[in-house]
Write a protein that holds these residues in place. Structure first.
Motif, PDB file in Angstrom:
ATOM      1  N   ALA A 115      12.372 -10.754  -7.789  1.00 36.07           N
ATOM      2  CA  ALA A 115      11.231  -9.849  -7.646  1.00 36.07           C
ATOM      3  C   ALA A 115      11.258  -8.826  -8.751  1.00 36.07           C
ATOM      4  N   HIS A 116      10.170  -8.143  -8.896  1.00 35.27           N
ATOM      5  CA  HIS A 116      10.126  -6.968  -9.755  1.00 35.27           C
ATOM      6  C   HIS A 116      10.914  -5.863  -9.035  1.00 35.27           C
ATOM      7  N   VAL A 117      11.467  -4.917  -9.806  1.00 35.25           N
ATOM      8  CA  VAL A 117      12.219  -3.808  -9.208  1.00 35.25           C
ATOM      9  C   VAL A 117      11.415  -3.141  -8.091  1.00 35.25           C
ATOM     10  N   ASP A 118      12.081  -2.894  -6.969  1.00 35.52           N
ATOM     11  CA  ASP A 118      11.482  -2.152  -5.845  1.00 35.52           C
ATOM     12  C   ASP A 118      10.483  -2.942  -4.997  1.00 35.52           C
ATOM     13  N   HIS A 119      10.368  -4.224  -5.208  1.00 34.26           N
ATOM     14  CA  HIS A 119       9.446  -4.992  -4.378  1.00 34.26           C
ATOM     15  C   HIS A 119      10.051  -5.386  -3.033  1.00 34.26           C
ATOM     16  N   GLY A 120      11.330  -4.966  -2.813  1.00 33.87           N
ATOM     17  CA  GLY A 120      11.881  -5.072  -1.462  1.00 33.87           C
ATOM     18  C   GLY A 120      12.913  -6.156  -1.223  1.00 33.87           C
ATOM     19  N   LYS A 121      13.598  -6.590  -2.299  1.00 33.54           N
ATOM     20  CA  LYS A 121      14.609  -7.643  -2.159  1.00 33.54           C
ATOM     21  C   LYS A 121      15.722  -7.291  -1.189  1.00 33.54           C
ATOM     22  N   THR A 122      16.296  -6.109  -1.397  1.00 28.88           N
ATOM     23  CA  THR A 122      17.462  -5.736  -0.592  1.00 28.88           C
ATOM     24  C   THR A 122      17.087  -5.628   0.879  1.00 28.88           C
ATOM     25  N   THR A 123      15.966  -4.991   1.153  1.00 29.18           N
ATOM     26  CA  THR A 123      15.515  -4.829   2.535  1.00 29.18           C
ATOM     27  C   THR A 123      15.306  -6.196   3.183  1.00 29.18           C
ATOM     28  N   LEU A 124      14.679  -7.103   2.446  1.00 25.80           N
ATOM     29  CA  LEU A 124      14.416  -8.436   3.009  1.00 25.80           C
ATOM     30  C   LEU A 124      15.718  -9.217   3.220  1.00 25.80           C
ATOM     31  N   ALA A 145      21.599   0.496   6.303  1.00 24.52           N
ATOM     32  CA  ALA A 145      20.437   0.118   5.497  1.00 24.52           C
ATOM     33  C   ALA A 145      20.926  -0.353   4.130  1.00 24.52           C
ATOM     34  N   GLN A 146      20.341  -1.396   3.632  1.00 31.80           N
ATOM     35  CA  GLN A 146      20.639  -1.947   2.322  1.00 31.80           C
ATOM     36  C   GLN A 146      22.115  -2.290   2.161  1.00 31.80           C
ATOM     37  N   HIS A 147      22.588  -3.135   3.054  1.00 31.09           N
ATOM     38  CA  HIS A 147      23.991  -3.512   3.103  1.00 31.09           C
ATOM     39  C   HIS A 147      24.493  -4.153   1.810  1.00 31.09           C
ATOM     40  N   ILE A 206      18.710   0.298  -7.461  1.00 32.84           N
ATOM     41  CA  ILE A 206      18.702  -0.854  -8.369  1.00 32.84           C
ATOM     42  C   ILE A 206      19.897  -1.735  -8.036  1.00 32.84           C
ATOM     43  N   THR A 207      19.658  -3.008  -7.891  1.00 28.49           N
ATOM     44  CA  THR A 207      20.769  -3.907  -7.647  1.00 28.49           C
ATOM     45  C   THR A 207      21.407  -4.256  -8.978  1.00 28.49           C
ATOM     46  N   ILE A 208      22.670  -3.917  -9.144  1.00 33.78           N
ATOM     47  CA  ILE A 208      23.314  -4.143 -10.429  1.00 33.78           C
ATOM     48  C   ILE A 208      24.079  -5.462 -10.430  1.00 33.78           C
ATOM     49  N   ILE A 250       4.512 -12.751  -0.044  1.00 34.23           N
ATOM     50  CA  ILE A 250       3.836 -11.470  -0.250  1.00 34.23           C
ATOM     51  C   ILE A 250       4.422 -10.497   0.764  1.00 34.23           C
ATOM     52  N   ASN A 251       5.139  -9.502   0.238  1.00 33.28           N
ATOM     53  CA  ASN A 251       5.981  -8.623   1.060  1.00 33.28           C
ATOM     54  C   ASN A 251       5.296  -7.272   1.278  1.00 33.28           C
ATOM     55  N   LYS A 252       5.813  -6.507   2.205  1.00 30.33           N
ATOM     56  CA  LYS A 252       5.315  -5.158   2.515  1.00 30.33           C
ATOM     57  C   LYS A 252       3.872  -5.200   3.012  1.00 30.33           C
ATOM     58  N   ILE A 253       3.520  -6.241   3.782  1.00 31.50           N
ATOM     59  CA  ILE A 253       2.126  -6.331   4.241  1.00 31.50           C
ATOM     60  C   ILE A 253       1.821  -5.277   5.298  1.00 31.50           C
ATOM     61  N   ASP A 254       2.879  -4.553   5.758  1.00 28.16           N
ATOM     62  CA  ASP A 254       2.642  -3.454   6.698  1.00 28.16           C
ATOM     63  C   ASP A 254       1.988  -2.252   6.023  1.00 28.16           C
ATOM     64  N   LEU A 255       2.047  -2.199   4.697  1.00 28.28           N
ATOM     65  CA  LEU A 255       1.482  -1.040   3.997  1.00 28.28           C
ATOM     66  C   LEU A 255      -0.039  -1.024   4.120  1.00 28.28           C
TER      67      LEU A 255
HETATM   68  P1  GTP Z   1      15.736  -3.312  -6.601  1.00 24.11           P
HETATM   69  O1  GTP Z   1      17.114  -3.695  -6.176  1.00 24.11           O
HETATM   70  O2  GTP Z   1      15.659  -1.969  -7.265  1.00 24.11           O
HETATM   71  O3  GTP Z   1      15.021  -4.380  -7.360  1.00 24.11           O
HETATM   72  O4  GTP Z   1      14.916  -3.041  -5.282  1.00 24.11           O
HETATM   73  P2  GTP Z   1      14.658  -4.038  -4.142  1.00 24.11           P
HETATM   74  O5  GTP Z   1      13.673  -5.028  -4.631  1.00 24.11           O
HETATM   75  O6  GTP Z   1      15.955  -4.499  -3.583  1.00 24.11           O
HETATM   76  O7  GTP Z   1      13.884  -3.134  -3.116  1.00 24.11           O
HETATM   77  P3  GTP Z   1      14.413  -2.393  -1.814  1.00 24.11           P
HETATM   78  O8  GTP Z   1      14.682  -3.340  -0.721  1.00 24.11           O
HETATM   79  O9  GTP Z   1      15.480  -1.446  -2.212  1.00 24.11           O
HETATM   80  O10 GTP Z   1      13.080  -1.628  -1.427  1.00 24.11           O
HETATM   81  C1  GTP Z   1      12.423  -0.742  -2.308  1.00 24.11           C
HETATM   82  C2  GTP Z   1      11.619   0.276  -1.511  1.00 24.11           C
HETATM   83  O11 GTP Z   1      10.569  -0.379  -0.782  1.00 24.11           O
HETATM   84  C3  GTP Z   1      12.442   1.021  -0.466  1.00 24.11           C
HETATM   85  O12 GTP Z   1      11.979   2.343  -0.424  1.00 24.11           O
HETATM   86  C4  GTP Z   1      12.129   0.296   0.839  1.00 24.11           C
HETATM   87  O13 GTP Z   1      12.241   1.138   1.961  1.00 24.11           O
HETATM   88  C5  GTP Z   1      10.684  -0.135   0.618  1.00 24.11           C
HETATM   89  N1  GTP Z   1      10.369  -1.379   1.332  1.00 24.11           N
HETATM   90  C6  GTP Z   1      11.062  -2.549   1.290  1.00 24.11           C
HETATM   91  N2  GTP Z   1      10.474  -3.489   2.057  1.00 24.11           N
HETATM   92  C7  GTP Z   1       9.375  -2.911   2.608  1.00 24.11           C
HETATM   93  C8  GTP Z   1       8.341  -3.373   3.489  1.00 24.11           C
HETATM   94  O14 GTP Z   1       8.306  -4.520   3.956  1.00 24.11           O
HETATM   95  N3  GTP Z   1       7.376  -2.473   3.816  1.00 24.11           N
HETATM   96  C9  GTP Z   1       7.368  -1.218   3.332  1.00 24.11           C
HETATM   97  N4  GTP Z   1       6.378  -0.419   3.700  1.00 24.11           N
HETATM   98  N5  GTP Z   1       8.307  -0.754   2.506  1.00 24.11           N
HETATM   99  C10 GTP Z   1       9.311  -1.576   2.139  1.00 24.11           C
END
Ligand code: GTP
Length: 598
Positions: A13-22, A40-42, A54-56, A132-137
Motif C-alpha cells: 500500500a501507499h504509506v498510511d493506507h492502513g497496512k498495519t491496522t489490517l 494497537a499496531q502489534h 512507518i513500517t521499517i 478498498i480500505n477505510k470504507i468507514d470514513l
Molecule cells: P505505514 O506503515 O506508514 O505504511 O502505515 P500503514 O499503511 O501500516 O497504516 P496504519 O495501519 O498505521 O494506519 C494509518 C492510519 O490510518 C492510522 O491513523 C490508523 O488509525 C488509520 N486507519 C487504518 N485503518 C483504518 C480504517 O479502516 N478506517 C479508518 N477510519 N482509519 C484507519
C-alpha cells in the motif's frame, strides 16, 4: 502439512493506507494473537516506527485459517515497508510470496506508491487482490476508487473487496480471497534446496538470524548450508517459524516462511536477496532478483560534544548490525572535529538512523550536507566515484562530471500542475510524460538529478499540493553535467564542513547564502574577516564579518593591574574553547548553527 494448503502473501500500500491496522485484524481473526495481547499496531515493534507510523522492517507471521471449504490453510503474511527508500526490501518480500493484497485508502484513492507497489507485484507475477480500505470514513469515495483501479492499474473493479481495518469489515472476505485466488507455493519442483533470504536480524546471543522463504527442498538444524552469492558455508543451528514470536521447529519445508540461525555471526555476510542451498547437494542457479544494495546518500555525522565520540561510534556499530544497507567509516573535519562518514539508501533512511542515534544511544549529533555519489572522469580516462566533496579532484584534471538521476512518478491535483512544473524546472528536472488519471488528478513522469531532491523536494511537493501530491522514484542512469566543487573560505582558509558539489548554475546563489549566514553567525572579530565562496580558487561570492576591538579592560578604571590581568586571562581561556580557522576565532557552535539552518 500439505504444501498445497499454504498461501504466502503480503500487504502492499501507499504509506498510511492502513497496512498495519489490517494485519492486526487478520491476526486477531485467525486467533494468531488474542485481542487482549494485541496492542494497537502489534507488528510495528520499534518505538520509532510506532511514532512515525512507518513500517521499517518487514515482519512475517504465520496464521492458521479454517476456510469455508472446510480445510485448514497455513497463511504466511509479510508486512512490507511502504517507503521508496526501502523498495529493495519490498521487492524481496514480494519475491517471497505468490500473492499481494493491495490496499487503497477509500478516501485518498490510488497514490504514487500504490502504483509503484502494484507494478512491483505484477513484475513478480503475483496475484494481486485489490482491497478498498477505510470504507468507514465519511469521505470514502468507492466509485472513484474502483474507477482508478480499472483506469490506472487495469484491475477489474469486480475483483475489489471493501474493507475497514478499523471496524473489522471485510476481514473474512480478504482471507477467503487469499485462499481462493493466491496460488499454492511456486517452484516446489526444483531438484535441490533453494531458500530466499528476504531479511535478517542481529541477535546479541545467537548472531545473525536470516528470515527465509523455502522454495524447494528443506532445511533443518545441523545441515551445512551454503550462501550462494558468496559461496560461504555455515552450520545451521536452529530453524523455526513466526507465530509471530520466533518458535523453533524441526524442519522448514518447501513453501514455508521462517527463520534460520546459523554459525554466522557477522550480519553483513547474510545478505537480503541471497539464496541459501544445502552444501552437500547445492542448487545450480540462485533464485532470481539478487542485487547488492548500495547506499546512495552520504553525509558526515559528528557528535556535538567531542566526549561523545566513542558513544556515537558504538551506536553506529550497533545500528549497522540490524541494517546492512547502512555503512559508516571514520573521518575528521577541521570545523567539526572527529566523526563519521555515513551512507544511506535515501533521505528517509538517513533521518531514521539519525533519530535512532539521538534517541536510543543518547548522543546529540550534527550532520553535514547530504551528498550523492558523483562519477568524475579524469584525464587519462580514470573514473573516480566521489561521495565526499573533500575528495573532489583538481578542476584542471577533470574531463567530465556525471551525477545520478532518478525517474520520478508524481501524482498531483490538476490545479497544482503549474507550480509543480516550476519546481521540477528549478530542480533541473525534465518532465517526460503526463497522464490524466481522472477529473482532478494527473501523473507526471520526470527525470531529476538525485542530488536535487535530497533536501526539500518532498516537503515542497506536499506544501504546494496541500498534502495531496505523492511521489515515488526509481534510480536512473548517470548523466553528464557541469558540476563543480564549491569551497567556503574564512579569511582565505577553506572550511571543510561547508564544501559541497553543486551544479555551476546554482553555485553563486548557494555560495552567497552560505556567506551571508556565516557572516551573521560569526561574532565580530578583532580585524576584518572575509568570508568567500570559491570554485577552484575563483571567488564567486563574499561577505564580511564585522570588525570590533573588544577592550575587556576598559571597564577597569584606575590602575589595578592584578584585576586587569585576571580579565585578560579569562578572555584567553574563552578563546581556547574557540575553533581556530587560520587566524580567526570561531565559537564551536557557529558551524553547527549554519548547518542546522539548512
Ligand atoms: P505505514 O506503515 O506508514 O505504511 O502505515 P500503514 O499503511 O501500516 O497504516 P496504519 O495501519 O498505521 O494506519 C494509518 C492510519 O490510518 C492510522 O491513523 C490508523 O488509525 C488509520 N486507519 C487504518 N485503518 C483504518 C480504517 O479502516 N478506517 C479508518 N477510519 N482509519 C484507519
Amino acid at each position: 502439512m500439505d504444501e498445497l494448503l499454504t498461501r504466502n502473501f503480503c500487504i502492499i500500500a501507499h504509506v498510511d493506507h492502513g497496512k498495519t491496522t489490517l494485519s492486526d485484524r487478520l491476526l486477531e481473526y485467525t486467533n494468531t494473537i488474542s485481542k487482549r495481547v494485541l496492542t494497537a499496531q502489534h507488528l510495528d515493534s520499534m518505538d520509532l516506527e510506532k511514532e512515525r507510523g512507518i513500517t521499517i522492517k518487514s515482519h512475517p507471521v504465520t496464521m492458521m485459517y479454517r476456510a469455508k471449504d472446510g480445510r485448514e490453510y497455513k497463511l504466511n503474511l509479510m508486512d512490507t515497508p511502504g517507503h521508496v527508500d526501502f523498495s529493495y526490501e519490498v521487492s524481496r518480500s514480494l519475491a517471497a510470496c505468490e500473492g499481494a493484497v493491495l490496499l487503497i485508502d477509500a478516501a485518498q484513492g490510488v497514490e504514487a506508491q500504490t502504483v509503484a507497489n502494484a507494478h512491483l507485484a505484477f513484475s513478480q507475477q503475483l496475484k494481486v487482490i485489490p482491497v478498498i480500505n477505510k470504507i468507514d470514513l465519511p469521505s470514502a469515495n468507492l466509485e472513484l476508487c474502483t474507477k482508478q483501479l480499472e483506469d490506472i492499474l487495469t484491475i477489474p473493479a469486480e475483483e475489489a473487496i471493501l474493507a475497514s481495518g478499523k471496524s473489522g469489515i471485510g476481514i473474512e472476505d480478504i482471507l477467503e480471497a487469499v485462499v481462493a485466488r493466491v496460488p499454492p507455493p511456486r517452484w516446489r519442483e526444483y531438484a535441490q534446496t533453494r531458500i530466499l533470504v528476504f531479511d535478517s536480524l542481529y541477535d546479541a546471543y545467537r548472531g545473525c538470524i536470516a528470515y527465509v522463504r523455502v522454495f524447494s527442498g528443506s532445511i533443518k538444524a545441523n545441515d551445512m548450508m551454503l550462501l550462494m552469492s558468496t559461496n560461504q558455508k555455515a552450520e545451521v543451528k536452529e530453524v523455526g517459524t513466526f507465530t509471530p514470536k520466533m518458535e523453533k521447529c524441526a524442519v522448514l519445508h518447501a513453501g514455508d516462511v521462517g527463520y534460520v540461525v546459523s554459525s554466522i555471526k557477522d550480519p553483513s555476510e547474510v545478505k537480503t536477496g541471497d539464496t541459501i542451498t544445502i552444501a552437500s547437494k547445492p542448487a545450480q542457479e540462485m533464485l532470481p532478483g539478487y542485487k547488492e544494495v548500495r547506499p546512495m546518500v552520504f553525509c558526515g555525522l559528528y557528535p556535538l560534544e567531542s566526549d561523545d565520540y566513542e558513544k556515537l561510534k558504538a551506536g553506529l556499530g550497533r545500528l549497522q548490525l540490524n541494517d546492512a544497507a547502512f555503512v559508516y567509516s571514520s573521518e575528521s573535519s577541521l570545523a567539526l572535529g572527529f566523526g563519521f562518514r555515513c551512507g544511506f539508501l535515501g533521505l528517509l533512511h538517513m533521518e531514521i538512523i539519525q533519530e535512532r542515534i539521538r534517541r536510543e544511544h543518547d548522543v546529540e549529533i550534527i550532520s553535514t550536507y547530504p551528498s550523492v555519489i558523483y562519477k568524475i572522469v579524469k584525464q587519462g580516462g580514470e573514473v573516480l566515484e566521489v561521495d565526499n566533496p573533500v575528495n573532489f579532484p583538481d578542476p584542471g584534471t577533470i574531463i567530465e562530471t556525471l551525477e545520478p538521476t532518478i525517474t520520478a512518478s508524481i501524482i498531483l491535483p490538476n490545479d497544482s500542475m503549474g507550480d509543480i512544473l516550476a519546481l521540477i524546472m528549478e530542480k533541473r528536472g525534465v518532465c517526460e510524460h503526463t497522464d490524466t488519471l481522472d477529473m482532478n488528478r494527473v501523473m507526471l513522469r520526470c527525470v531529476l538529478p538525485l542530488n536535487e531532491i535530497l533536501v526539500d523536494f518532498n516537503d515542497r511537493l506536499k506544501s504546494i499540493t496541500h498534502g495531496y501530491g505523492s511521489m515515488d522514484y526509481e534510480l536512473g542512469a548517470y548523466k553528464a553535467d557541469d558540476l563543480v566543487k564549491m569551497d567556503i573560505m574564512i579569511n582565505g582558509d577553506p572550511v571543510d564542513a561547508f564544501s559541497c558539489i553543486v551544479h555551476r548554475s546554482k553555485a553563486e546563489a548557494k555560495g552567497r547564502q552560505l556567506c551571508e549566514k556565516l557572516a551573521e553567525i560569526i561574532p565580530p572579530q578583532m580585524f576584518k574577516v572575509a568570508i568567500q565562496a570559491a570554485i577552484g580558487g575563483k571567488v564567486i561570492a563574499r561577505d564580511n564579518v564585522k570588525e570590533m576591538r573588544k577592550d575587556v579592560t576598559s571597564k577597569c578604571y584606575g590602575g589595578d593591574i592584578s584585576r586587569k590581568r585576571k580579565l585578560l586571562d579569562k578572555q584567553k581561556e574563552g578563546k581556547k574553547k574557540m575553533k581556530m580557522i587560520g587566524k580567526v576565532n570561531i565559537p564551536p557552535d557557529a558551524f553547527i548553527k549554519v548547518l542546522k539552518s539548512g
